[in-house]
Design an enzyme around this catalytic site. Structure first.
Site, mmCIF file in Angstrom:
data_model
loop_
_atom_site.group_PDB
_atom_site.id
_atom_site.type_symbol
_atom_site.label_atom_id
_atom_site.label_comp_id
_atom_site.label_asym_id
_atom_site.label_seq_id
_atom_site.Cartn_x
_atom_site.Cartn_y
_atom_site.Cartn_z
ATOM 1 N N SER A 150 -7.611 10.922 -10.367
ATOM 2 C CA SER A 150 -7.114 9.723 -11.063
ATOM 3 C C SER A 150 -6.948 9.887 -12.571
ATOM 4 O O SER A 150 -6.342 9.014 -13.206
ATOM 5 C CB SER A 150 -8.048 8.542 -10.817
ATOM 6 O OG SER A 150 -7.895 8.068 -9.509
ATOM 7 N N TYR B 124 3.060 11.549 -6.763
ATOM 8 C CA TYR B 124 1.683 11.099 -7.024
ATOM 9 C C TYR B 124 0.664 12.138 -6.543
ATOM 10 O O TYR B 124 -0.289 12.465 -7.250
ATOM 11 C CB TYR B 124 1.490 9.750 -6.336
ATOM 12 C CG TYR B 124 0.123 9.140 -6.438
ATOM 13 C CD1 TYR B 124 -0.311 8.567 -7.638
ATOM 14 C CD2 TYR B 124 -0.739 9.117 -5.351
ATOM 15 C CE1 TYR B 124 -1.571 7.984 -7.732
ATOM 16 C CE2 TYR B 124 -1.991 8.527 -5.437
ATOM 17 C CZ TYR B 124 -2.402 7.971 -6.624
ATOM 18 O OH TYR B 124 -3.650 7.400 -6.712
ATOM 19 N N TYR C 14 -12.684 2.484 -12.873
ATOM 20 C CA TYR C 14 -12.749 1.733 -11.624
ATOM 21 C C TYR C 14 -13.460 0.397 -11.850
ATOM 22 O O TYR C 14 -13.357 -0.156 -12.953
ATOM 23 C CB TYR C 14 -13.435 2.570 -10.526
ATOM 24 C CG TYR C 14 -12.768 3.898 -10.290
ATOM 25 C CD1 TYR C 14 -11.468 3.990 -9.811
ATOM 26 C CD2 TYR C 14 -13.433 5.079 -10.573
ATOM 27 C CE1 TYR C 14 -10.862 5.221 -9.586
ATOM 28 C CE2 TYR C 14 -12.835 6.315 -10.348
ATOM 29 C CZ TYR C 14 -11.552 6.378 -9.852
ATOM 30 O OH TYR C 14 -10.960 7.588 -9.631
ATOM 31 N N VAL D 250 -12.037 10.891 -8.960
ATOM 32 C CA VAL D 250 -13.061 11.091 -7.930
ATOM 33 C C VAL D 250 -13.420 12.554 -7.719
ATOM 34 O O VAL D 250 -14.278 12.879 -6.891
ATOM 35 C CB VAL D 250 -12.673 10.451 -6.581
ATOM 36 C CG1 VAL D 250 -12.614 8.946 -6.696
ATOM 37 C CG2 VAL D 250 -11.373 11.025 -6.060
#
Lengths: 314, 314, 314, 314
Positions: free
Chosen positions: D65, D193, D245, D263
């Site tokens: 991310s 992505y 997050y 992550v």
């Protein structure tokens, strides 16, 4: 098909009792304790007026949420269907009975239906009368006629416990006040609601409510209709889709007739044109339904062919 | 009580047609346009095998969501109730049919029930067969037997439109794949689902599905049971609590018998032990139900005393 | 970079005033009416103690939600960070300030953060004192020191209006009582909360709160720290992520320094190590922020290079 | 204030390592296993160009991310702020990074912000280029310039694992296709992505991204601006409110500078005008942040006085 006798009912009680072990007695209710876990009683009253009881049918427990159907009947009689369902919806919802999220997310001016706490509080606020006392007396007189039981008592102890443990219901009521749904003060609506929940009944009383629904508004003792049958059709339909908390769909499939439960372990069942059923069994599931009582309801449906969706017993 | 005749049905159609004006034809479906707005047709088939039709009963429209009950029947036959309801729930929910929030918020491994898109896709994935082709053929053969109509066609055009406009269903299917709910690939589940939705039927075909449910698994033409009646009880109970999208509660009250609608304007009704009803009326409400068709269903319930919750017509 | 002068501020006010037309004056507040729509005032107090004002800086309006940061400071001083954040969370949420769903869906024992109503009510309940009167006096004395203004008044009229229009906040408070989050009675928590919201301040007072934050707990007049600076870091961080209702992210991007708004049209800004900003502009957006005041805050950020995320004015 | 040296960083690593025990290595990533649990590495690059590393700073892990901020930079450069935030919101939300409910409940045409998966997929779809290959190359070239590292590799293995385990992201993407949010095909958006997430970097590379943000769009090696600084202000503000997050609020309070985590256990930090920080520590919390890495970030903030909300170290 099994013939309906008291012997059969005693056997059915014995078969269903083991399911009590998977439930818990609701210790928030006064005098409810572990010793009540194995209580199980049933009464069936046919539309012909015959009555059959078995097990702990003489044990009195508070109505709790079974009062919601009486409140709905009275509101329907007082205001008619259109007005009542301007205030509450009639759609089932697969969420917990005391959910507040749905009040916010769905249609802020309407609880989903009259069987959840928010809806029943909004309905209680509708019932006509000059004072809470007066409105409760109307409710209580109506209930005494339905049950043909003038000895019914409201438990002061249960009522005080309801009031003392009322934060969540108060939150629901203030939310509805903020959206304009509540037509009385929060205190008036809740006072009436708590009293309605606190009337003590045994399985025969519960069965008489079921029989009243099954007979379309007549009691076994009288041919006088206390309420037009079309209002009772409405009540029974809503019981079918929403009467057993968020297990209502399960009971529609497994029992197949309109039921309404309370967290005291009470269940009222109505098989239109045939009979009313009253059950008490204080051990309840996390969703709020009597575990042994629910098992008994399903067994009766199977054995006595009560499932409205099936034309035969296979 | 009104006697069931084709004249009566023609009158009922006329009375219900004006309700079409409050609906919209679903232009996502091929060949659906404004000219279809006033179509309204009905067929009733009694358990004794009599058939009555009126209005535009010869008009063919795609099954759309009415296919969900056929898929559920087949999955119940293939796997039994326990297995099927490990995959989907049986609780109604007061939310839109294509809701994805509920997949996340409630129990991530289970859609609420088989009548919402997510649940029906999960059910389609269960249906046995070596290939999508093979599984669809089993579905189609079963449907042809139920309707006693070997001429049924799947519309390639509707199927292609379903595929082309499938993003939301694909989102639901991938969500269920991520939670392990889907037992096939997303593509296999959706391919079957789209085909199931694309079979073209007229009101007589829809009525035959209702009659099959009403007769507990027998067609009018044969005494052979295609499926055990207890599975059909399950289907009918779920139709009652969840068959009419988030107006299911409304139809339980106002019609009082199990119905299932589709966004093509189709409605299948089943009155256990009495009759099946098929309606087509392409103008639908924002919730997805035929507006004129719904009005007709309620009128039939009233006039023909079909409400299962009422013992008389008052 | 623009030099900070009162002439510049007058110009900035003129540039920002047109944005008032897109807002609405909050008519729930006593004496708030259409004539207030074009009010716009600002004060900036630098860490060096200089003060600059322009526009309607002498107009007094109630603190409303800007009181939330004072309450949080006091609770942090009374109990420390660990204890305070056992009661409320510190996470932003993209939902409306009076949302009750989040209380149910997220972590039923904790409101998301101290900047939403539920969180601020829970924080108010923490503030030490023998009685509501005593606790409010502690709050009020603290606020008078921060603002160096002994003339501050609580408006009895605003307070009574808050009480009269309190159903939603009462719903939130009872919900938190039901989950054990509230450490006082609902009435005690709300009484204090309503009074906190009802103190009347002008843009200079609001700016002094900002300057107090910017100077890490010292007022312009005194080198004595009223509260350890690490508590003010916490307050400023929470203002940055959650201070502007569900436009907080927007203000983090467009202003880039900690702000807190109230539905009276007040905004407190704090640029750490540099200055405090106080704005009044009663026309508010649907999300609750002063529209002209917000435009002014963004313009000041741009012209005076106040954006903490940017190293230059490009 | 602690002086920044490699010795200090080694001590800080040792102090932070024990926090790894409360995390779990993300076994969905290829070659991630228990042996990686105690890895912890850090690099700090000051705006003056000095670089300090300690611990396992040479270990390469996928961006995951942390790629979201590179994608956002490129989209801002390609389309400008207004266009980008027509597609995604800029509000934080206190919910899990892969939530789909919010897509449905909030504003069906917009994910909350670019830091959640749905938002980042929508942003990836915006990046200009004739093909996925071409668009990825633009991304990769940009990243190589930012990190001044031409040796960067995309891991084919990680990319294949992303694709193989993509059901949830595919569900999000199809949902956005159904609402018209996605400007490319689902496959194109996801292909890009997945590749963006699969670039392998060590703590020095991550620190260089932080330094690039801290220097307003210049690399240590060049005074040429690759992107206007106002776009980086936007990125840093969104990192502050939403980068960690649903612990973003916690990090705003406890670290007080913009961070983005992945992550894989990566964290990029940017202290505007001062320095960039890169951390790798594969043991992550249930919310997705490196546990030891997070402890280290907070310790650095404290010791090196990096908290933007505090004017001194008390």
């Amino acid at each position: 098909m099994q013939k309906l006798t008291e012997e059969y009912l005693e056997d059915a009680i014995e078969d269903s009792k083991p399911y009590a072990s998977s439930g818990q007695v609701n210790m928030d209710l006064p005098n409810f304790d572990e010793t009540m876990k194995d209580l199980l009683g049933v009464t069936i009253i046919t539309n012909e007026g015959e009555s059959f009881s078995a097990g702990d049918h003489n044990h009195y427990i508070p109505m709790q949420s079974t009062s919601k159907i009486i409140g709905l009947m009275l509101a329907l009689q007082d205001f008619g269907k259109d007005r009542v369902f301007q205030t509450v919806g009639m759609e089932p919802m697969g969420d917990f009975f005391n959910s507040i999220s749905q009040l916010e997310s769905y249609d802020t001016s309407k609880p989903f239906n009259p069987m959840i706490n928010a809806g029943a509080i909004a309905i209680a606020a509708l019932i006509k009368g000059k004072s809470v006392e007066n409105r409760f007396n109307r409710y209580f007189d109506f209930l005494k006629k339905i049950t043909n039981n003038n000895e019914l008592q409201m438990s002061e102890e249960v009522y005080q416990a309801e009031r003392a443990n009322s934060a969540r219901n108060r939150s629901l009521a203030y939310f509805m006040q903020s959206t304009g749904t509540l037509v009385t003060s929060v205190d008036d609506a809740l006072e009436l609601y708590f009293r309605m929940n606190s009337v003590m009944m045994c399985s025969e009383d519960f069965a008489r409510v079921g029989a009243f629904l099954a007979r379309g508004g007549m009691t076994s003792e009288s041919e006088e209709r206390l309420i037009p049958p079309h209002h009772l059709r409405t009540v029974k339909a809503i019981m079918m889709t929403s009467g057993m908390y968020n297990s209502s769909g399960h009971y529609a499939v497994e029992a197949g007739f309109p039921c309404k439960s309370g967290v005291s372990g009470s269940i009222i069942g109505a098989i239109p044109g045939r009979m009313g059923v009253g059950v008490i069994g204080p051990a309840i599931s996390p969703k709020g339904n009597s575990t042994a009582g629910g098992a008994l309801i399903k067994k009766l449906s199977q054995d006595l062919e009560l499932n409205m969706f099936g034309i035969e017993n296979t």
